[in-house]
Design an enzyme around this catalytic site. Sequence first.
Site, PDB file in Angstrom:
ATOM      1  N   ASP A   1       0.852  -1.189   0.000  1.00  9.60           N
ATOM      2  CA  ASP A   1       0.000   0.000   0.000  1.00  9.60           C
ATOM      3  C   ASP A   1       0.884   1.233   0.000  1.00  9.60           C
ATOM      4  O   ASP A   1       2.038   1.186   0.431  1.00  9.60           O
ATOM      5  CB  ASP A   1      -0.937   0.016   1.210  1.00  9.60           C
ATOM      6  CG  ASP A   1      -2.210   0.803   0.936  1.00  9.60           C
ATOM      7  OD1 ASP A   1      -3.267   0.185   0.733  1.00  9.60           O
ATOM      8  OD2 ASP A   1      -2.132   2.055   0.883  1.00  9.60           O
TER       9      ASP A   1
ATOM     10  N   LYS B   1      -0.682   2.797   7.483  1.00  9.27           N
ATOM     11  CA  LYS B   1      -1.569   1.627   7.404  1.00  9.27           C
ATOM     12  C   LYS B   1      -0.730   0.344   7.363  1.00  9.27           C
ATOM     13  O   LYS B   1      -1.018  -0.636   8.069  1.00  9.27           O
ATOM     14  CB  LYS B   1      -2.391   1.761   6.117  1.00  9.27           C
ATOM     15  CG  LYS B   1      -3.554   0.854   5.992  1.00  9.27           C
ATOM     16  CD  LYS B   1      -4.315   1.238   4.727  1.00  9.27           C
ATOM     17  CE  LYS B   1      -5.660   0.614   4.665  1.00  9.27           C
ATOM     18  NZ  LYS B   1      -6.434   1.023   3.493  1.00  9.27           N
TER      19      LYS B   1
ATOM     20  N   GLU C   1     -18.941  -6.440   1.845  1.00  7.18           N
ATOM     21  CA  GLU C   1     -18.433  -5.988   3.142  1.00  7.18           C
ATOM     22  C   GLU C   1     -19.367  -6.523   4.213  1.00  7.18           C
ATOM     23  O   GLU C   1     -20.580  -6.607   4.023  1.00  7.18           O
ATOM     24  CB  GLU C   1     -18.361  -4.460   3.181  1.00  7.18           C
ATOM     25  CG  GLU C   1     -17.238  -3.941   2.319  1.00  7.18           C
ATOM     26  CD  GLU C   1     -17.161  -2.427   2.281  1.00  7.18           C
ATOM     27  OE1 GLU C   1     -17.623  -1.771   3.220  1.00  7.18           O
ATOM     28  OE2 GLU C   1     -16.631  -1.911   1.284  1.00  7.18           O
TER      29      GLU C   1
ATOM     30  N   ASN D   1     -23.726  -5.733 -10.374  1.00  6.75           N
ATOM     31  CA  ASN D   1     -24.039  -4.678  -9.403  1.00  6.75           C
ATOM     32  C   ASN D   1     -25.236  -3.841  -9.845  1.00  6.75           C
ATOM     33  O   ASN D   1     -26.068  -3.453  -9.021  1.00  6.75           O
ATOM     34  CB  ASN D   1     -22.813  -3.791  -9.154  1.00  6.75           C
ATOM     35  CG  ASN D   1     -21.924  -4.377  -8.058  1.00  6.75           C
ATOM     36  OD1 ASN D   1     -22.221  -5.444  -7.523  1.00  6.75           O
ATOM     37  ND2 ASN D   1     -20.857  -3.693  -7.711  1.00  6.75           N
TER      38      ASN D   1
ATOM     39  N   PHE E   1     -32.027  -9.489  -1.941  1.00  5.52           N
ATOM     40  CA  PHE E   1     -32.082  -8.084  -2.391  1.00  5.52           C
ATOM     41  C   PHE E   1     -33.509  -7.602  -2.653  1.00  5.52           C
ATOM     42  O   PHE E   1     -33.731  -6.701  -3.449  1.00  5.52           O
ATOM     43  CB  PHE E   1     -31.171  -7.863  -3.616  1.00  5.52           C
ATOM     44  CG  PHE E   1     -29.749  -7.601  -3.190  1.00  5.52           C
ATOM     45  CD1 PHE E   1     -29.013  -8.580  -2.542  1.00  5.52           C
ATOM     46  CD2 PHE E   1     -29.150  -6.368  -3.400  1.00  5.52           C
ATOM     47  CE1 PHE E   1     -27.723  -8.340  -2.105  1.00  5.52           C
ATOM     48  CE2 PHE E   1     -27.855  -6.113  -2.958  1.00  5.52           C
ATOM     49  CZ  PHE E   1     -27.143  -7.112  -2.311  1.00  5.52           C
TER      50      PHE E   1
ATOM     51  N   GLY F   1     -26.443   1.788  -0.846  1.00  5.33           N
ATOM     52  CA  GLY F   1     -25.297   2.691  -0.714  1.00  5.33           C
ATOM     53  C   GLY F   1     -24.035   1.887  -0.661  1.00  5.33           C
ATOM     54  O   GLY F   1     -23.943   0.805  -1.244  1.00  5.33           O
TER      55      GLY F   1
ATOM     56  N   CYS G   1     -19.757   0.737  -3.568  1.00  6.83           N
ATOM     57  CA  CYS G   1     -19.807   0.080  -4.886  1.00  6.83           C
ATOM     58  C   CYS G   1     -21.068   0.364  -5.707  1.00  6.83           C
ATOM     59  O   CYS G   1     -20.977   0.890  -6.810  1.00  6.83           O
ATOM     60  CB  CYS G   1     -19.641  -1.424  -4.713  1.00  6.83           C
ATOM     61  SG  CYS G   1     -17.987  -1.866  -4.162  1.00  6.83           S
TER      62      CYS G   1
ATOM     63  N   LYS H   1     -21.706   3.959  -7.253  1.00  4.83           N
ATOM     64  CA  LYS H   1     -20.659   4.387  -8.205  1.00  4.83           C
ATOM     65  C   LYS H   1     -20.635   3.471  -9.434  1.00  4.83           C
ATOM     66  O   LYS H   1     -20.421   3.943 -10.547  1.00  4.83           O
ATOM     67  CB  LYS H   1     -19.299   4.456  -7.519  1.00  4.83           C
ATOM     68  CG  LYS H   1     -18.468   3.188  -7.547  1.00  4.83           C
ATOM     69  CD  LYS H   1     -17.020   3.414  -7.148  1.00  4.83           C
ATOM     70  CE  LYS H   1     -16.339   2.105  -6.783  1.00  4.83           C
ATOM     71  NZ  LYS H   1     -16.146   1.145  -7.842  1.00  4.83           N
TER      72      LYS H   1
ATOM     73  N   LYS I   1     -24.262  -0.672   5.982  1.00  4.64           N
ATOM     74  CA  LYS I   1     -24.973  -1.921   6.319  1.00  4.64           C
ATOM     75  C   LYS I   1     -24.339  -2.484   7.589  1.00  4.64           C
ATOM     76  O   LYS I   1     -23.273  -2.010   8.003  1.00  4.64           O
ATOM     77  CB  LYS I   1     -24.929  -2.906   5.171  1.00  4.64           C
ATOM     78  CG  LYS I   1     -23.557  -3.376   4.782  1.00  4.64           C
ATOM     79  CD  LYS I   1     -23.765  -4.484   3.799  1.00  4.64           C
ATOM     80  CE  LYS I   1     -22.548  -5.009   3.159  1.00  4.64           C
ATOM     81  NZ  LYS I   1     -22.765  -6.147   2.325  1.00  4.64           N
TER      82      LYS I   1
HETATM   83  P1  NAD Z   1     -10.287   0.897  -0.528  1.00  5.14           P
HETATM   84  O1  NAD Z   1     -10.401   2.345  -0.744  1.00  5.14           O
HETATM   85  O2  NAD Z   1     -10.830   0.284   0.727  1.00  5.14           O
HETATM   86  O3  NAD Z   1      -8.745   0.450  -0.606  1.00  5.14           O
HETATM   87  C1  NAD Z   1      -7.890   0.794  -1.632  1.00  5.14           C
HETATM   88  C2  NAD Z   1      -6.455   0.768  -1.116  1.00  5.14           C
HETATM   89  O4  NAD Z   1      -5.577   0.974  -2.210  1.00  5.14           O
HETATM   90  C3  NAD Z   1      -6.153   1.875  -0.101  1.00  5.14           C
HETATM   91  O5  NAD Z   1      -5.542   1.322   1.041  1.00  5.14           O
HETATM   92  C4  NAD Z   1      -5.174   2.793  -0.841  1.00  5.14           C
HETATM   93  O6  NAD Z   1      -4.236   3.407   0.012  1.00  5.14           O
HETATM   94  C5  NAD Z   1      -4.499   1.803  -1.781  1.00  5.14           C
HETATM   95  N1  NAD Z   1      -3.879   2.385  -2.973  1.00  5.14           N
HETATM   96  C6  NAD Z   1      -4.339   3.353  -3.800  1.00  5.14           C
HETATM   97  N2  NAD Z   1      -3.487   3.535  -4.818  1.00  5.14           N
HETATM   98  C7  NAD Z   1      -2.455   2.672  -4.647  1.00  5.14           C
HETATM   99  C8  NAD Z   1      -1.268   2.374  -5.372  1.00  5.14           C
HETATM  100  N3  NAD Z   1      -0.970   3.011  -6.517  1.00  5.14           N
HETATM  101  N4  NAD Z   1      -0.427   1.450  -4.886  1.00  5.14           N
HETATM  102  C9  NAD Z   1      -0.725   0.788  -3.742  1.00  5.14           C
HETATM  103  N5  NAD Z   1      -1.842   1.007  -3.009  1.00  5.14           N
HETATM  104  C10 NAD Z   1      -2.699   1.945  -3.471  1.00  5.14           C
HETATM  105  O7  NAD Z   1     -10.953   0.209  -1.807  1.00  5.14           O
HETATM  106  P2  NAD Z   1     -11.789  -1.148  -1.859  1.00  5.14           P
HETATM  107  O8  NAD Z   1     -13.118  -0.962  -1.234  1.00  5.14           O
HETATM  108  O9  NAD Z   1     -10.922  -2.269  -1.428  1.00  5.14           O
HETATM  109  O10 NAD Z   1     -12.046  -1.248  -3.429  1.00  5.14           O
HETATM  110  C11 NAD Z   1     -11.006  -1.526  -4.354  1.00  5.14           C
HETATM  111  C12 NAD Z   1     -11.634  -1.873  -5.686  1.00  5.14           C
HETATM  112  O11 NAD Z   1     -12.418  -3.065  -5.564  1.00  5.14           O
HETATM  113  C13 NAD Z   1     -12.589  -0.810  -6.235  1.00  5.14           C
HETATM  114  O12 NAD Z   1     -12.487  -0.785  -7.624  1.00  5.14           O
HETATM  115  C14 NAD Z   1     -13.956  -1.326  -5.810  1.00  5.14           C
HETATM  116  O13 NAD Z   1     -14.980  -0.877  -6.658  1.00  5.14           O
HETATM  117  C15 NAD Z   1     -13.764  -2.817  -5.961  1.00  5.14           C
HETATM  118  N6  NAD Z   1     -14.639  -3.636  -5.113  1.00  5.14           N
HETATM  119  C16 NAD Z   1     -14.901  -3.254  -3.831  1.00  5.14           C
HETATM  120  C17 NAD Z   1     -15.709  -4.048  -3.039  1.00  5.14           C
HETATM  121  C18 NAD Z   1     -16.056  -3.629  -1.634  1.00  5.14           C
HETATM  122  O14 NAD Z   1     -16.983  -4.214  -1.062  1.00  5.14           O
HETATM  123  N7  NAD Z   1     -15.366  -2.688  -1.035  1.00  5.14           N
HETATM  124  C19 NAD Z   1     -16.259  -5.234  -3.552  1.00  5.14           C
HETATM  125  C20 NAD Z   1     -15.925  -5.617  -4.847  1.00  5.14           C
HETATM  126  C21 NAD Z   1     -15.125  -4.804  -5.617  1.00  5.14           C
END
Ligand code: NAD
Length: 427
Positions: A30, A35, A155, A208, A249, A257, A260, A263, A320
């Site tokens: 990261d 973190k 989540e 989604n 659902f 909300g 995901c 957006k 949620k």
């Molecule tokens: P998040 O914001 O919780 O985490 C992203 C992490 O990436 C952060 O810790 C950030 O510091 C890090 N980061 C950003 N740029 C970086 C880089 N260049 N190098 C290294 N680390 C970097 O995001 P998330 O919720 O885990 O979502 C990530 C992707 O997965 C998104 O595209 C989201 O749409 C998708 N997604 C999310 C979920 C969900 O429930 N959260 C489910 C399925 C898919």
Amino acid sequence: MRITVVGTGYVGLVTGACFADLGHEAICVDVVAEKVEKLRGGQIPIHEPGLDEVVLRGLEAGRLKFTTDLGEGVRTSQFVFICVPTPPAEDGSADLSHVQQAAVDIAKHVGDYKVIVNKSTVPIGSSNVVERIVRERLPAQIEFDIASNPEFLREGSAVFDFMHPDRVVIGTHSERAAGMLTDLYRPLGAPLIVTDPATAEMIKYASNAFLATKISFVNAIANICDGVGADVKEVALGMGYDARIGFEFLKPGPGFGGSCLPKDCRALISVADGHGYDFGLLRGVLAVNDEQHRVITGKVERLVGGLAGRTIGVWGLAFKPNTDDVRDSPALAVIHDLLARGAKVRAYDPAVDPGRTFEGIERAPGAVDAVDGADALLLLTEWNEFRWLDFARVRDAMARPIVVDARNFLDPHLLRQLGFTYEGVGR
Ligand code: NAD
């Protein structure tokens, strides 16, 4: 296998920790040093059931590592998973800058064959963008493949979902990458869909968008039920037994909300626009969702007789239960509407950091404190601890015994027996 995961958020951290738990070596990278430092010490930055155990197991076994040094991971891994954010841009399209930056950074360290796997949710065609970025930066003799492997975890049950997926989608033009990813995921015993990258990317957006559509649909039905005196819970039950529809659902509430669904719907509309198709259906889904916040506020306003100067005790801030994530939380959207109409809001959430401040919202240390002297109780997130509270105590703490249950979570009969005015959604 050795796996590097870029981004340690909800998706990346779960992916790295679960692959380590499955016996692989995972290096999670990261850009946020603080973190990474905390994770090295076993401190989990998010509330996600079971995640701490999996992370600690991986750390103790030495199979899970955290670093800010991308090169350390990429140089020695067969797989590099991109799990960085794809937030909405101003126009609703997905902002690919983090994915592009990750691709640029990864390319600097690729010295031998890798499978670069995109797990971030990205617009259709993004695999080509990542491939071009890496290809432009590598000498021709270094081989690599690109794959799209969208993530479907929820989540609140992310570890379970990762370990027990309904399906695994692998989108790649490379047989070699498909074979390696198939081997990686086979132990999970889930159906594997191996397809091309564009189809894989579309599967994620379409899934989604469909889930969002179901929620807006049932919210619209609930609003009509409110008018005609039908019970939406039983309507959903009656619909759900139809195998073509299913039960999931179809729960009405304050709208969908989280980070995901909203957006991804906007991003898919933008993809459609870019190809000359007006996705009016999905625009409608978002419009119903926005309106649903006001439907809930309207219920509170009607029952307390105007919101100006009233105190509303709110249960739930997270989008949620079982998560502390408030990104695009419908609870916050409803609260903002209450505040805009002059109400005072005192809110309690079991998981959202009590030290975190939200403009205009007073934080309460417990469920009963939130409703102390309140003109109404508004339940916005269905945390289990709210179900079995001592509601006589809740009633006695309140100025007026009014409950708006935006999740249809509480027992209306019990509450009415105790003298509450109770209103749910669509029943
Ligand atoms: P998040 O914001 O919780 O985490 C992203 C992490 O990436 C952060 O810790 C950030 O510091 C890090 N980061 C950003 N740029 C970086 C880089 N260049 N190098 C290294 N680390 C970097 O995001 P998330 O919720 O885990 O979502 C990530 C992707 O997965 C998104 O595209 C989201 O749409 C998708 N997604 C999310 C979920 C969900 O429930 N959260 C489910 C399925 C898919």
